[in-house]
Write a protein that holds these residues in place. Structure first.
Motif, mmCIF file in Angstrom:
data_model
loop_
_atom_site.group_PDB
_atom_site.id
_atom_site.type_symbol
_atom_site.label_atom_id
_atom_site.label_comp_id
_atom_site.label_asym_id
_atom_site.label_seq_id
_atom_site.Cartn_x
_atom_site.Cartn_y
_atom_site.Cartn_z
ATOM 1 N N ASP A 264 9.382 -6.357 -4.448
ATOM 2 C CA ASP A 264 8.016 -6.362 -4.992
ATOM 3 C C ASP A 264 7.573 -4.944 -5.368
ATOM 4 O O ASP A 264 6.933 -4.736 -6.407
ATOM 5 C CB ASP A 264 7.043 -6.947 -3.969
ATOM 6 C CG ASP A 264 7.328 -8.415 -3.670
ATOM 7 O OD1 ASP A 264 7.776 -9.127 -4.591
ATOM 8 O OD2 ASP A 264 7.125 -8.827 -2.511
ATOM 9 N N ILE A 265 7.923 -3.984 -4.530
ATOM 10 C CA ILE A 265 7.525 -2.599 -4.797
ATOM 11 C C ILE A 265 8.191 -2.093 -6.068
ATOM 12 O O ILE A 265 7.536 -1.488 -6.932
ATOM 13 C CB ILE A 265 7.896 -1.698 -3.599
ATOM 14 C CG1 ILE A 265 7.115 -2.108 -2.357
ATOM 15 C CG2 ILE A 265 7.602 -0.229 -3.942
ATOM 16 C CD1 ILE A 265 7.578 -1.417 -1.082
ATOM 17 N N ASP A 278 -2.794 4.518 -10.506
ATOM 18 C CA ASP A 278 -3.925 3.952 -9.761
ATOM 19 C C ASP A 278 -3.805 2.441 -9.633
ATOM 20 O O ASP A 278 -4.029 1.882 -8.546
ATOM 21 C CB ASP A 278 -5.241 4.313 -10.447
ATOM 22 C CG ASP A 278 -5.559 5.801 -10.367
ATOM 23 O OD1 ASP A 278 -4.975 6.475 -9.485
ATOM 24 O OD2 ASP A 278 -6.354 6.289 -11.192
ATOM 25 N N LEU A 279 -3.456 1.775 -10.719
ATOM 26 C CA LEU A 279 -3.314 0.321 -10.673
ATOM 27 C C LEU A 279 -2.078 -0.081 -9.869
ATOM 28 O O LEU A 279 -2.096 -1.106 -9.165
ATOM 29 C CB LEU A 279 -3.243 -0.248 -12.094
ATOM 30 C CG LEU A 279 -3.337 -1.771 -12.225
ATOM 31 C CD1 LEU A 279 -4.553 -2.311 -11.464
ATOM 32 C CD2 LEU A 279 -3.423 -2.182 -13.691
ATOM 33 N N VAL A 285 -1.384 -2.285 -2.470
ATOM 34 C CA VAL A 285 -2.283 -2.459 -1.324
ATOM 35 C C VAL A 285 -2.891 -3.860 -1.295
ATOM 36 O O VAL A 285 -2.867 -4.547 -0.259
ATOM 37 C CB VAL A 285 -3.394 -1.388 -1.346
ATOM 38 C CG1 VAL A 285 -4.426 -1.662 -0.254
ATOM 39 C CG2 VAL A 285 -2.790 0.002 -1.168
ATOM 40 N N ASP A 286 -3.413 -4.301 -2.418
ATOM 41 C CA ASP A 286 -4.150 -5.567 -2.448
ATOM 42 C C ASP A 286 -3.234 -6.791 -2.509
ATOM 43 O O ASP A 286 -3.487 -7.799 -1.835
ATOM 44 C CB ASP A 286 -5.103 -5.592 -3.648
ATOM 45 C CG ASP A 286 -6.150 -4.489 -3.582
ATOM 46 O OD1 ASP A 286 -6.409 -3.996 -2.464
ATOM 47 O OD2 ASP A 286 -6.693 -4.110 -4.637
ATOM 48 N N TYR A 288 0.283 -6.871 -2.039
ATOM 49 C CA TYR A 288 1.445 -6.903 -1.133
ATOM 50 C C TYR A 288 1.133 -6.364 0.255
ATOM 51 O O TYR A 288 2.046 -6.179 1.064
ATOM 52 C CB TYR A 288 2.610 -6.132 -1.762
ATOM 53 C CG TYR A 288 3.026 -6.713 -3.092
ATOM 54 C CD1 TYR A 288 3.454 -8.032 -3.195
ATOM 55 C CD2 TYR A 288 2.952 -5.953 -4.255
ATOM 56 C CE1 TYR A 288 3.822 -8.578 -4.419
ATOM 57 C CE2 TYR A 288 3.312 -6.487 -5.486
ATOM 58 C CZ TYR A 288 3.743 -7.800 -5.556
ATOM 59 O OH TYR A 288 4.093 -8.348 -6.773
ATOM 60 N N ALA A 289 -0.143 -6.131 0.527
ATOM 61 C CA ALA A 289 -0.616 -5.757 1.872
ATOM 62 C C ALA A 289 0.119 -4.541 2.428
ATOM 63 O O ALA A 289 0.474 -4.486 3.611
ATOM 64 C CB ALA A 289 -0.474 -6.943 2.826
ATOM 65 N N ILE A 290 0.370 -3.561 1.571
ATOM 66 C CA ILE A 290 0.993 -2.310 2.004
ATOM 67 C C ILE A 290 -0.114 -1.324 2.367
ATOM 68 O O ILE A 290 -1.094 -1.178 1.634
ATOM 69 C CB ILE A 290 1.897 -1.737 0.898
ATOM 70 C CG1 ILE A 290 3.080 -2.693 0.648
ATOM 71 C CG2 ILE A 290 2.397 -0.348 1.242
ATOM 72 C CD1 ILE A 290 3.946 -2.311 -0.527
ATOM 73 N N GLU A 291 0.042 -0.674 3.487
ATOM 74 C CA GLU A 291 -0.982 0.275 3.934
ATOM 75 C C GLU A 291 -1.193 1.373 2.888
ATOM 76 O O GLU A 291 -0.257 1.816 2.226
ATOM 77 C CB GLU A 291 -0.557 0.911 5.256
ATOM 78 C CG GLU A 291 -0.411 -0.097 6.390
ATOM 79 C CD GLU A 291 0.189 0.544 7.642
ATOM 80 O OE1 GLU A 291 0.202 1.805 7.711
ATOM 81 O OE2 GLU A 291 0.646 -0.202 8.517
ATOM 82 N N GLY A 292 -2.426 1.811 2.761
ATOM 83 C CA GLY A 292 -2.763 2.816 1.767
ATOM 84 C C GLY A 292 -1.967 4.091 1.923
ATOM 85 O O GLY A 292 -1.536 4.706 0.938
ATOM 86 N N GLU A 293 -1.728 4.501 3.184
ATOM 87 C CA GLU A 293 -0.968 5.726 3.433
ATOM 88 C C GLU A 293 0.463 5.586 2.924
ATOM 89 O O GLU A 293 1.020 6.508 2.317
ATOM 90 C CB GLU A 293 -0.980 6.029 4.931
ATOM 91 C CG GLU A 293 -0.289 7.345 5.291
ATOM 92 C CD GLU A 293 -0.361 7.638 6.785
ATOM 93 O OE1 GLU A 293 0.468 8.438 7.268
ATOM 94 O OE2 GLU A 293 -1.237 7.068 7.469
ATOM 95 N N LYS A 294 1.068 4.431 3.149
ATOM 96 C CA LYS A 294 2.442 4.206 2.687
ATOM 97 C C LYS A 294 2.495 4.089 1.169
ATOM 98 O O LYS A 294 3.453 4.539 0.538
ATOM 99 C CB LYS A 294 3.021 2.956 3.349
ATOM 100 C CG LYS A 294 3.277 3.121 4.830
ATOM 101 C CD LYS A 294 3.940 1.887 5.434
ATOM 102 C CE LYS A 294 4.228 2.124 6.926
ATOM 103 N NZ LYS A 294 4.888 0.938 7.537
ATOM 104 N N ALA A 295 1.459 3.489 0.601
ATOM 105 C CA ALA A 295 1.394 3.403 -0.862
ATOM 106 C C ALA A 295 1.340 4.805 -1.469
ATOM 107 O O ALA A 295 1.978 5.076 -2.496
ATOM 108 C CB ALA A 295 0.181 2.583 -1.292
#
Length: 357
Positions: A264-265, A278-279, A285-286, A288-295
């Protein structure tokens, strides 16, 4: 049987009058070699029109080319009035003689270059069983495929050259020598919305090396070297081939504990040039529920830039944290080294960590 040509909506001339009609209308001069004239129902053979002559019929039918008409049936006599209702389907390509000759010259360069590197030509059927073409596909592919029923057979037009190649290799496995190096230039068909630069019928020019087991990494360097040679022979100079290694990406995502979401990434990151960072971050984050820090770490990693040596040096800082990452980095370093050895200038290829396919 006399062959007839319609030169205007109201004037039908027999073969003997064609020369005079052409002169009068400044039309194309067709040289007819009617070797099949004595065989009823067979069309005559005629040469290509001279480029020095006007393609128009004349004032009574401006811009309308002459059409060869076969047989004596009225239904076979297609006049200019009906030509206007005949259009090429949207997304399908039909070239005039000059650009078609350019296309043939390009293909000749491709064939000669592929052959120079030891690739052998291959052709596969345009129509395949739908079961074969869709065996490992779905989603968008199934929506775009041209599929039809003929009797009891479920058939489709090929949408790429890779799936038919896989079938070919499986079918002839015992008859092929490996590594099997083939090239194929052929039309493929996709039922997507036609737009600028996007056709429903188009050519693919593929080269593949099929191994019986693990292939040497030098093959990964040879393919972009062939691309460089082809582009150069086509007269192009301002281009850049971007390279990466999926093992690096999978290894990095494993470091972040995101192995289960690596597909997915990569699909999301692959869109970064179209939708922007940005998108991409928002989707990670929205959706695939990946933490913002990891994103943010992902965006920083794929954003590593510089010369090829500088990017590879930056990647060395991650070495030792994941075995797959280390293997991918070794392979990418080898490919970059061999590209230089194969004569590809540094400015014509770049290590790009956003490339995932």
């Amino acid at each position: 049987m006399r062959r007839k040509y319609i030169v205007s909506p109201t004037e039908t001339l027999p073969f003997g009058s064609i020369s005079r009609a052409f002169s009068r209308h400044t039309a194309l001069l067709y040289q007819i070699y009617d070797t099949a004239a004595r065989v009823r129902g067979l069309p005559p053979h005629f040469s290509k029109p001279s480029a020095a002559l006007s393609p128009n019929v004349g004032a009574d039918a401006p811009g309308r080319p002459l059409l060869p008409l076969w047989g004596n049936s009225p239904s076979a006599h297609i006049g200019p009035a009906s030509v206007e209702t005949r259009r090429t389907l949207s997304g399908f390509m039909e070239l005039l003689p000059a650009p078609q000759q350019q296309m043939e010259r390009m293909m000749d360069i491709l064939r000669k270059t592929y052959a120079l590197y030891g690739f052998t030509p291959l052709d596969t059927p345009v129509i395949e069983s739908s079961e074969v073409l869709l065996a490992k596909a779905g989603g968008e592919t199934e929506k775009q495929i041209y599929r039809f029923q003929k009797g009891d057979s479920d058939l489709s037009l090929r949408f790429d050259l890779t799936v038919p190649l896989a079938k070919y290799v499986a079918l002839h496995y015992n008859e092929l020598a490996f590594p099997f190096r083939r090239y194929q230039i052929g039309k493929v068909y996709r039922g997507e919305r036609a737009q600028r630069g996007r056709f429903r019928e188009f050519y693919q020019c593929d080269i593949d090396v099929i191994g019986d087991g693990e292939l040497d990494i030098t093959n990964d360097a040879e393919i972009p070297a062939i691309i460089y040679t082809v582009f150069s022979r086509l007269g192009l100079s301002r281009f850049q081939i971007r390279i990466n290694n999926r093992r690096i990406l999978n290894g990095f995502y494993a470091m972040l504990g995101l192995s289960d979401k690596s597909g997915d990434i990569m699909r999301t990151v692959d869109k970064i040039e179209k939708i922007g960072p940005d998108l991409v971050r928002a989707i990670l984050v929205d959706d695939y529920a990946i933490e913002g820090e990891k994103a943010d770490e992902i965006l920083a990693f794929i954003g590593i830039k510089g010369t090829n040596e500088e990017v590879l040096a930056s990647l060395e800082k991650y070495r030792g944290r994941n075995e797959m990452f280390d293997q991918g980095l070794d392979e990418l370093t080898t490919v970059a080294k061999y590209l230089g050895a194969f004569g590809v200038p540094q400015e014509n290829f770049a290590v790009d960590l956003t490339i995932a396919r």
